[in-house]
Design an enzyme around this catalytic site. Structure first.
Site, short mmCIF file in Angstrom:
data_model
loop_
_atom_site.label_atom_id
_atom_site.label_comp_id
_atom_site.label_asym_id
_atom_site.label_seq_id
_atom_site.Cartn_x
_atom_site.Cartn_y
_atom_site.Cartn_z
N HIS A 235 0.84 -1.20 0.00
CA HIS A 235 0.00 0.00 0.00
C HIS A 235 0.88 1.25 0.00
O HIS A 235 0.69 2.16 -0.82
CB HIS A 235 -0.91 -0.01 1.24
CG HIS A 235 -1.78 1.19 1.37
ND1 HIS A 235 -3.13 1.18 1.09
CD2 HIS A 235 -1.50 2.48 1.76
CE1 HIS A 235 -3.64 2.38 1.28
NE2 HIS A 235 -2.67 3.19 1.70
N GLU A 236 1.84 1.30 0.91
CA GLU A 236 2.68 2.50 1.01
C GLU A 236 3.63 2.62 -0.17
O GLU A 236 3.85 3.72 -0.70
CB GLU A 236 3.46 2.48 2.33
CG GLU A 236 2.59 2.58 3.57
CD GLU A 236 1.76 3.85 3.62
OE1 GLU A 236 2.18 4.86 3.04
OE2 GLU A 236 0.68 3.82 4.23
#
Length: 233
Positions: free
Chosen positions: A23-24
């Protein structure tokens, strides 16, 4: 069957690590694509989970939520993005923000396919752990996707809303960013209809995304929900 604490950790650990890491990293990768090198310069466009770990959000909060509430909840260290360095800041912000939830959906589909693989393996010794891990992976990723799509800065949904709204309304919404975390905490503690206000907002989205993942992967929604309940119980 009810999983022990050790079994829950074993089932959730890998899906959680991948969920927060990808996600990051996705935010940083898309920001670099559109011209902002901040995350790249900080070494945050990486699949190394250690680069994305936040002591409180990635370790303490998930451990406490697992012990007290029976499920994992937490967050990673946000990837630094300087939106002013994007080639078209307001327009490109949409894609940078959407990258994280988008990757979570892809991972939810992947973990659902692991459940399908469990069906193919039949009654082998690895079948039950694989299917439970798949259910945990679907659950944690749809939770992250639903949470981050709430249109509240600094959540991804808030960034998406700022990108899509007319300039005047976008500026007004962006002014909420310093208070976003406090608003989110408020949503977590305000009770409504037997749950919290945050849960009241999230669960319809979570159910929708679980149904969509089931549809894409050919699983039955009821079976997927049963597996998720088994993994988190």
């Amino acid at each position: 069957m009810e999983l022990t604490l050790i079994q829950k950790i074993a089932v959730f650990a890998l899906p959680v690590i991948f969920a927060i890491t990808l996600h990051e990293a996705a935010h940083g990768y898309v920001a670099r694509y559109f011209g902002d090198m901040t995350a790249a310069a900080a070494g945050r466009i990486t699949l190394n989970p250690l680069k994305h770990i936040d002591l409180v959000g990635t370790i303490l909060v998930p451990a406490i939520s697992l012990m007290l509430a029976g499920f994992l909840f937490g967050w990673a260290k946000p990837v630094p993005v300087n939106f002013s360095r994007l080639r078209h800041p307001k327009k490109d912000m949409l894609w940078v923000a959407a990258a994280g939830p988008g990757v979570n959906f892809v991972m939810a589909v992947f973990w659902a396919l692991m459940i399908q693989l469990g069906h193919v393996l039949g009654s082998g010794f690895a079948t039950a752990p694989l299917m439970l891990m798949g259910a945990a992976g679907v659950f944690i990723n749809v939770i992250l996707m639903a949470l981050n799509l709430i249109p509240l800065p600094p959540l991804d949904g808030g960034r998406i809303a700022v990108s899509l709204l007319p300039m005047r309304q976008a500026i007004q919404l962006s002014r909420l960013e310093p208070y976003g975390l406090f608003i989110l905490i408020g949503l977590m503690v305000i009770p409504i209809a037997g749950t919290t206000l945050l849960g009241f907002i999230l669960w319809p989205l979570v159910s929708l995304f679980i149904g969509l993942v089931a549809l894409v992967t050919g699983l039955e929604s009821a079976q997927l929900i049963d597996l998720i309940q088994l993994a988190v119980s």
